[in-house]
Design an enzyme around this catalytic site. Structure first.
Site, mmCIF file in Angstrom:
data_model
loop_
_atom_site.group_PDB
_atom_site.id
_atom_site.type_symbol
_atom_site.label_atom_id
_atom_site.label_comp_id
_atom_site.label_asym_id
_atom_site.label_seq_id
_atom_site.Cartn_x
_atom_site.Cartn_y
_atom_site.Cartn_z
ATOM 1 N N CYS A 1 0.649 -1.052 -0.028
ATOM 2 C CA CYS A 1 -0.072 -0.113 -0.025
ATOM 3 C C CYS A 1 0.834 1.255 0.003
ATOM 4 O O CYS A 1 1.885 1.497 0.921
ATOM 5 C CB CYS A 1 -0.850 -0.128 1.257
ATOM 6 S SG CYS A 1 -1.869 1.581 1.551
ATOM 7 N N CYS B 1 -0.114 3.249 3.692
ATOM 8 C CA CYS B 1 0.498 2.673 5.098
ATOM 9 C C CYS B 1 1.714 1.874 4.879
ATOM 10 O O CYS B 1 2.480 1.422 5.803
ATOM 11 C CB CYS B 1 -0.579 2.024 5.692
ATOM 12 S SG CYS B 1 -1.317 0.545 5.099
ATOM 13 N N CYS C 1 -4.410 -0.531 0.401
ATOM 14 C CA CYS C 1 -4.962 -1.833 0.810
ATOM 15 C C CYS C 1 -6.351 -1.507 1.246
ATOM 16 O O CYS C 1 -6.809 -0.422 1.409
ATOM 17 C CB CYS C 1 -4.233 -2.235 2.210
ATOM 18 S SG CYS C 1 -4.339 -0.893 3.370
ATOM 19 N N GLU D 1 18.718 5.070 -42.426
ATOM 20 C CA GLU D 1 17.762 5.762 -41.132
ATOM 21 C C GLU D 1 18.159 5.105 -40.079
ATOM 22 O O GLU D 1 17.618 3.889 -39.678
ATOM 23 C CB GLU D 1 16.356 5.604 -41.326
ATOM 24 C CG GLU D 1 16.037 6.409 -42.575
ATOM 25 C CD GLU D 1 14.495 6.049 -43.159
ATOM 26 O OE1 GLU D 1 13.982 7.034 -43.685
ATOM 27 O OE2 GLU D 1 14.179 5.191 -43.029
ATOM 28 N N ASP E 1 8.910 -0.436 -43.915
ATOM 29 C CA ASP E 1 8.721 -0.921 -45.364
ATOM 30 C C ASP E 1 9.991 -1.820 -45.778
ATOM 31 O O ASP E 1 9.794 -1.893 -47.198
ATOM 32 C CB ASP E 1 8.671 0.450 -46.153
ATOM 33 C CG ASP E 1 7.396 0.284 -47.062
ATOM 34 O OD1 ASP E 1 6.395 -0.477 -47.028
ATOM 35 O OD2 ASP E 1 7.526 1.100 -48.307
ATOM 36 N N ASP F 1 2.875 14.504 -50.075
ATOM 37 C CA ASP F 1 1.989 15.378 -48.979
ATOM 38 C C ASP F 1 1.446 16.704 -49.808
ATOM 39 O O ASP F 1 0.283 16.998 -49.307
ATOM 40 C CB ASP F 1 3.199 15.917 -48.116
ATOM 41 C CG ASP F 1 4.540 16.294 -48.857
ATOM 42 O OD1 ASP F 1 4.495 16.459 -50.215
ATOM 43 O OD2 ASP F 1 5.485 16.954 -48.344
#
Length: 1037
Positions: free
Chosen positions: A37, A40, A64, A341, A370, A737
């Site tokens: 917990c 506590c 808890c 890359e 790819d 694009d």
């Protein structure tokens, strides 16, 4: 999706599907059964059913049962981590606020099935309906439910009527079917309208409750009222350029246009008779330059800035105690060759995505390999393992940037604003972990440099499916997901999916555009987020709140519905301070794109862009309410239009409804068949295209989704569909694009340009001269291909009339700019010809005519200065852009035009290769490396010609006396203009001091020899043989 499902490889056309297990070494996960917990320190313990006790169903924060019950009884009844109100679990006593809850387990009844049925009926019915496309015999006894068109924006459901499910069980399993659901008048409202109405209704109820309390409360004293009012404010706003800056700029543009008209009129009406060829060439060049300037200048007429309010976004969609309402995002990263890359670069990009500031259950990262490289696959596996440590470190200390390579090695004060005592210790440990991770990745790359004779073998002895990069099945691996995707602290991680589409000989794969479309379909099947962010593998997330910035526009209820994408500017690392070759491209990103944002939006530049999925699917933006037309009576025909009375006939009275019903049925059946032709033969994917709010049908199993994902990345899936022509990334050019954004704008969508104070994304740019020219060559070649395609902005998109004229000007300019290289090449050669021949392109001008030239130059300078004033671009960046405009124009753009014409007219595809030479391993050592390419020939020749011309002109003036210096100044000014613009190119050729490449010396000697022969032909130093006239002087000489 199961993260431990293994690598799924297969080919739909060959009816193959293989699941490879054990290809990785088992990686230990954190054992959750022994958690303690956090309040506590005692063990959490188990429930009566023997399972781990979970107090919070939202975040799973370890608490808890005694602390949980104490918090509910004495505390604020909220989870310490996510601030969600604790629900009563089975066996726990009731507390105040639990009166409305039944005595049942909340986990078992977390979702209201009836509400989901009313919200998600359409898509699920499409998934389980019938539309056969030839994969099995027809079942004539099948029951076809009614079909409705235009249902793509309706709510979706994962539940099916029992009777309908029994009918489906009797049908053949190999059939692929998807009908449309029956119309429902009560549920025909769009999901987004329901969301808005729900918010408005809640606000109305709240106001009514406040009114029932008696007197009007003091809003200023109630902090909750202020928060609600703030949440209702717009998420962004336009910031217009100050009128004191933009109005003088516009006035100078108009003045320059008028002066340019007078200048061209003077040039045309005053030819040079002794040099008609030079005069005509110069006039044609100047007319083209004027046309090009108009195309570039006027789209910058309405520049704007924008502001976003991230706090309002959180207040509206991340309300305390309620589920997070931010929209999920699918993120695409594409890579091809690990040798070009580096996987380490890709790994940093992926790590920055997984650690960004966004709900982890709403992020899905897809990596497109790819090249089907096993090196990339194994590097991604290592990245997923390292992310379990890196992501919690980033979120605990809120570090920026969240790409480890850039974070650990950038020269900044990393202790600034850090107050946790353990930060230095944990940072030191994390840096060591990253260095070990980096060594492992580098070892993989070194190993991949030499391919074994029998191909690569996986760890379990299975041959790697992608050994033949041109002939391999599709592959999908879920590295991180709902199961197994936990970090070292037990928190969930975002999804990470490896995708390598199928490739076979004889199929056209369309390079990057085809890979992106494959990712669109895979993500639509597996996660189907309404928005998608695409990044290059070398562009990492520099601002962890970048996606939130985009959501301020896309999720805004006022302006977001018509926004197709949000484009961010490209920023780069590793560029020298002076930016010799204009790699930052600041003029374009900080001036041109701001201007387009004030018209219909910026163009798509290939990376750093958040898309709306429905816009990529080819749908048009939602139409706003039309203004009612004015209707007048018959007595006043001058205003409005006359009211048309309805004309009734017997056919309308008797059979009009029946005929209308038949027409509707035909339209519905036609629309049903069109989905298959448009999106392809995948019922699950077609279903996802109709789910505007995203998500996958709840009844779909992960195994079925992965099998369908293999189907949609098969190499023949796009045959006879609209992919690449109307949907997704558009084919037909290597600069896909521009075409993709252009198609969206033609449909009426608008885009947004977002420039946060901290750069959203950063990438790498080629700082070497030859690499930079080859990059510009690729862009220019794509523009040339677009000019001669059917999607050319010169003639495409007029029928719909949804593309604004200034936006069309900008698109025309982005496609025709390479053709400026032809007049630019001629214009840069004219000064040398004038100096060598003694002629000039202009006649002797009068004092009045000289005013045109003075006014033209002043207007050019004034336009540039005022442009820099409102944009904030420095004069050095502007000057570097002007210089590279000339350098790229006479080299890369020229070769792009030649190569494009050869490819289009003759079908000849020519490639210009680069040969690399050695360079020093130091900062910006690549800047001084010399790589020979044929792109260097034209600017080298122009530079030497003008240098020779200057020497020849000055020598001739010295030889002929004082009277020849006057005409020489105009020619010298012309030549120095060319030389100054090519100065960075000259520095690139020379490299470092005393390191002139041999190839440059050879070219210089060769060209100097050629022009020496011309110099001998001119003979400027030979004395005149004619003596004085004896008849005039009277002396017998």
């Amino acid at each position: 999706m199961e993260a431990s499902a293994g690598l799924v490889a297969g080919s739909h056309n060959r009816n193959e599907l293989v699941v490879i297990h054990g290809h990785e070494e088992p990686k230990p996960l954190k054992n959750l059964t022994g958690q303690v917990c956090e309040i506590c320190g005692d063990e959490i313990g188990l429930t009566v059913d023997g399972e781990l006790f979970v107090a919070c169903n939202e975040c799973g924060f370890p608490v808890c049962r005694p602390c949980y019950e104490y918090e509910r009884r004495e505390g604020n009844q909220q989870c310490p981590q996510c601030k969600t109100r604790y629900k009563r679990l089975k066996g726990s006593p009731r507390v105040e606020g639990d009166d409305d809850e039944e005595d049942i387990d909340d986990i078992e009844h977390e979702f209201n099935i009836n509400e989901q049925k009313s919200n998600t009926t359409i898509a699920e019915a499409m998934l389980h309906g019938k539309m056969s496309y030839g994969r099995g015999p027809e079942d004539d006894t099948a029951q076809y439910p009614p079909v409705i068109a235009g249902g793509r924006s309706r709510p979706v459901s994962g539940e099916l009527p029992i009777s309908y499910g029994e009918q489906m069980m009797g049908s053949s399993l190999h059939k692929r079917v998807h009908p449309y659901p029956a119309p429902d008048d009560t549920g025909s409202t769009r999901w987004d309208d329901k969301t808005e109405m729900g918010w408005k209704e809640r606000m109305d109820d709240w106001k009514m409750q406040q009114g029932n309390l008696g007197h009007e409360p003091d809003d200023s004293a109630d902090p909750d009222v202020a928060i609600v009012d703030e949440a209702r404010q717009p998420l962004s706003r336009k910031v217009p350029i100050a009128s004191s800056k933009i109005n003088p700029y516009r006035m100078v543009i108009v003045t320059r246009l008028v002066v340019l008209a007078f200048f061209l009129r003077y040039r045309i009406l005053n030819p040079v008779h002794d040099a008609l060829g030079l005069w005509l060439t110069s006039v044609i060049c100047e007319i083209w330059f004027a046309f090009s300037w108009i195309l570039d200048q006027f789209p910058k007429w309405f520049p704007i800035d924008r502001e976003t309010y991230l706090d309002r976004l959180s207040l509206r969609y991340e309300r305390e105690g309620e589920p997070n309402m931010l929209t999920p995002v699918d993120i695409f990263v594409s890579t091809v060759d690990p040798m070009k890359e580096p996987p380490l670069v890709t790994a940093n990009t992926v790590l920055s995505i997984l650690a960004m500031d966004y709900p982890v259950d709403k992020i899905s990262c897809y990596i497109s390999d790819d090249g089907a490289s096993m090196c990339t696959f194994e590097a991604l596996s290592e990245t997923a393992e390292f992310a379990r440590k890196w992501v919690p470190f980033c979120k605990k200390f809120s570090i920026e940037p969240r790409a480890p390579e850039m974070y650990f090695f950038e020269k900044v004060d990393y202790l600034k604003d850090k107050v946790q005592p353990t930060f230095v210790k944990e940072r030191r440990a994390m840096k060591r972990e990253y260095e070990e991770f980096k060594v492992r990745i580098n070892a993989m790359v070194a190993k991949a440099a030499k391919i074994p004779p029998g191909g690569w073998i996986m760890q379990d002895g299975t041959p790697w499916p992608g050994n033949n990069t041109k002939d391999h099945p599709g592959m999908i691996q879920v590295f991180l997901g709902h199961s197994g995707g936990l970090d070292v602290k037990g928190h969930e991680l975002p999804r990470l999916v490896y995708v390598s589409r199928e490739k076979r000989p004889g199929f056209q794969h369309h390079k990057k555009a085809g890979a992106m479309n494959a990712l669109v379909r895979v993500s639509g099947v597996l996660t189907n987020a309404p928005f998608m962010l695409n990044l290059d593998c070398d562009h990492y997330i520099n601002n962890s709140k970048a996606v939130r910035e985009a959501m301020c526009f896309l999720m805004d209820p006022q302006v977001g519905k018509k926004v197709c994408y949000v484009q961010f500017p490209q920023r780069f690392d590793g560029i020298d301070r002076h930016d010799r070759y204009a790699n930052r491209n600041t003029v374009f990103f900080d001036i041109n794109m701001k201007g387009l944002d004030g018209i219909q939006g910026p163009v798509y530049v290939g990376t750093g862009c958040v898309f709306r999925r429905q816009a990529l699917y080819g749908y048009e933006p939602p139409k706003g309410p039309k203004r009612p037309k004015m209707v007048s009576c018959d007595c006043c025909p001058c205003f409005g239009r006359r009211k048309k009375l309805p004309i009734y006939s017997k056919q309308d009275a008797n059979g009009g409804a029946h005929i209308q019903g038949l027409d509707d049925d035909k339209e519905l059946l036609k629309s049903q068949m069109n989905f298959e032709k448009k999106f392809g033969q995948s019922p699950i994917f077609v279903t996802s295209t109709l789910m505007v709010e995203g998500g996958v049908p709840p009844s779909s199993s992960p195994a079925a989704l992965l099998k369908e994902a293999i189907h949609v990345i098969s190499c023949g899936y796009e045959d006879k569909t609209e992919w690449g022509t109307e949907l997704g990334w558009i084919y037909g050019s290597i600069t896909e694009d521009i075409l993709t954004g252009f198609k969206m704008h033609c449909r009426g969508w608008r885009s947004i340009y977002c420039m946060p104070k901290r750069a959203a994304f950063k990438g790498s740019a080629p700082i070497n001269l030859s690499d930079r020219l080859n990059q510009v060559l690729r862009w220019a070649l794509g523009s040339v291909e677009i000019v001669f395609s059917r999607h050319s902005p010169v003639w495409y998109g007029y029928r719909e009339g949804k593309l604004k004229w200034l936006e069309r000007f900008a698109y025309v300019n982005t496609t025709v700019y390479p053709f400026t290289s032809l007049p630019l090449l001629a214009y840069c050669t004219l000064p040398a010809i004038c100096l060598l021949t003694g002629k000039f392109i202009m006649p002797e001008i009068s004092t009045f005519a000289s005013l045109f030239f003075i006014a033209l130059f002043l207007s050019i300078f004034a336009t540039g200065i005022l442009e820099l004033r409102w944009s904030g671009v420095s004069i050095e960046e502007w000057w570097r852009n002007e210089q590279f405009w000339v350098i790229g124009g006479v080299s890369a753009h020229l070769f792009a035009v030649i190569q494009g014409l050869l490819k289009i007219l003759a079908g000849i595809d020519t490639n210009f290769t680069v040969t690399s030479k050695a360079s020093d391993d130091e900062d910006f050592g690549e800047l001084y490396a010399f790589k020979w390419t044929t792109l260097l020939i034209p600017p080298t020749t122009i530079l030497i010609i003008n240098l020779v011309g200057v020497v020849a002109g000055i020598s001739d003036a010295i030889n002929n006396g004082y009277q020849s210096w006057g005409p020489l100044f105009g020619k010298l000014f012309f030549a120095f203009w060319v030389i100054v613009h090519l100065y960075p190119f000259l520095k690139g050729l020379m490299g470092r001091q005393n390191r002139t490449p041999t190839i440059v010396v050879i070219w210089s000697v060769l060209l100097a020899s050629i022009f020496s022969l011309l110099w001998v032909r001119i003979d400027p130093f030979v004395l005149k043989t004619k003596g004085p006239d004896t008849k005039q002087c009277g002396i017998n000489c």
